[in-house]
Design an enzyme around this catalytic site. Structure first.
Site, PDB file in Angstrom:
ATOM      1  CD  GLN A  31       5.764   1.867  -1.697  1.00 35.65           C
ATOM      2  OE1 GLN A  31       4.439   1.617  -2.304  1.00 35.65           O
ATOM      3  NE2 GLN A  31       5.807   2.026  -1.285  1.00 35.65           N
ATOM      4  CG  HIS A  62       0.840   5.339  14.092  1.00 30.08           C
ATOM      5  ND1 HIS A  62       1.116   6.397  13.589  1.00 30.08           N
ATOM      6  CD2 HIS A  62       0.431   4.205  13.283  1.00 30.08           C
ATOM      7  CE1 HIS A  62       1.967   6.048  12.798  1.00 30.08           C
ATOM      8  NE2 HIS A  62       0.942   4.400  11.811  1.00 30.08           N
ATOM      9  CG  ASP A  86       4.372   5.077  10.141  1.00 34.71           C
ATOM     10  OD1 ASP A  86       3.954   5.090  11.009  1.00 34.71           O
ATOM     11  OD2 ASP A  86       3.494   4.339   8.563  1.00 34.71           O
ATOM     12  CG  ASP A 138       5.319  -9.761  -0.761  1.00 37.33           C
ATOM     13  OD1 ASP A 138       4.278  -9.143  -1.069  1.00 37.33           O
ATOM     14  OD2 ASP A 138       4.570 -11.060  -1.670  1.00 37.33           O
ATOM     15  CG  ASP A 157       0.465   0.431   9.108  1.00 31.49           C
ATOM     16  OD1 ASP A 157      -0.411   0.429   8.563  1.00 31.49           O
ATOM     17  OD2 ASP A 157       1.337   0.969  10.196  1.00 31.49           O
ATOM     18  CB  THR A 159      -0.653   0.847   0.534  1.00 34.24           C
ATOM     19  OG1 THR A 159      -0.167  -0.397  -0.207  1.00 34.24           O
ATOM     20  CG2 THR A 159       0.511   2.029   1.158  1.00 34.24           C
ATOM     21  N   PRO A 164       1.990  -2.322  -4.293  1.00 39.10           N
ATOM     22  CG  PRO A 164       3.963  -1.105  -3.937  1.00 39.10           C
ATOM     23  CD  PRO A 164       2.625  -0.880  -3.975  1.00 39.10           C
TER      24      PRO A 164
END
Length: 284
Positions: A31, A62, A86, A138, A157, A159, A164
């Site tokens: 990405q 979070h 992150d 993955d 958590d 996207t 992906p």
């Protein structure tokens, strides 16, 4: 120069932040990754042009992905994080001294390494806590290969279900999550937004699959200023625990954690959904 980061929330709706500096830009194997700095939101990063995390409001997301399940089952010991490059989700769950092991599976190592460099606010526990093991692979394959009943909590958590993250919204993935959870296990997943039609469509698709897979499947909400519409959801699924009937507020408060968004009163309120959201989920 007048530089702005802009994300299209819909074809006729945009969200923009004035940028002080474009700190980094690269195309990884998976990405496009960009880091920016702004006055209001501090440092933030995007994947394929979509907002992921800002220093200003990351605590909201979070707090809500980690502390809700811990207040329902304070005995959680083994945790699997899917995504979360992150580091903010790992940071929050590792605040619990009772947690024994955290496996974090992130497909793109570059996200982790760049967050360590540019946003240590969220990435401060990555490579810094012996209970945390990073796996750069993955997430779908990881759960397929994991042993039965090996985790008490899975935090997805991820996207959005494009690129992906697409495999993390499938029946195969949710069934494997159920298999590798203990009998008291809980699954929390990023559940999209109910507000714009394109996001609500994905919200309903995810909820339909999860409620087909788990005997208990609830949805809770939080306010995320930099995500499309600001109205965002997590899913709560479990084999045993109901998020309200089994809330252990006293036990969670006894942990003595200071949180900026989450508290056990808010926990109850977060599951009280607006009518249009309830109707959408019932029709999923």
């Amino acid at each position: 120069m007048d530089l702005w980061y802009t994300e299209n929330h819909q074809e006729d709706t945009k969200f923009s932040i004035k940028v002080k500096a474009h700190l980094h830009s690269e195309k990884s194997a998976f990405q496009q990754i960009d880091f920016f700095e702004s006055d209001t939101f501090g440092k933030f990063f995007t994947l394929d042009g979509l907002m992921m995390v800002t220093e200003k409001d990351e605590f909201i997301y979070h707090d809500m992905i980690t502390h809700v399940p811990m207040a329902v089952n304070p005995e959680i010991k083994k945790v699997l994080i899917i995504g979360g490059g992150d580091g903010g989700t790992a940071r929050e769950i590792l605040r619990y001294k009772s947690i024994e092991k955290v496996d974090m599976v992130e497909i793109d190592e570059r996200v982790v390494r760049l967050c360590q460099k540019y946003i240590p606010q969220t990435a401060c526990k990555l490579d810094a806590d012996p209970r945390l093991c990073l796996h750069f692979e993955d997430g779908l394959k990881f759960v397929q290969d994991a042993k039965d009943a090996s985790y008490d909590l899975i935090l997805v958590d991820s996207t959005d279900p494009i690129g992906p993250g697409e495999g993390l919204f499938t029946y195969d993935f949710y069934n494997n999550c159920k298999r590798i959870l203990s009998e008291v296990g809980i699954l929390i997943n990023q559940h999209e937004s109910p507000y714009y039609d394109s996001y609500a469509h994905e919200m309903k698709r995810a909820h339909s699959k999860i409620k087909d897979t788990f005997p208990i499947a609830q949805v809770y909400q939080f306010h995320m200023p930099t995500y499309p519409s600001g109205h965002w959801l997590f899913g709560f699924a479990s084999k045993k625990f109901h998020p309200l009937e089994d809330l252990k507020a006293d036990a969670w408060n006894a942990f003595g954690l200071h949180t900026r968004y989450y508290n056990t009163d808010l926990h109850k309120g977060a599951f009280m959904l607006p009518t249009y959201v309830k109707e959408s989920l019932e029709n999923a």
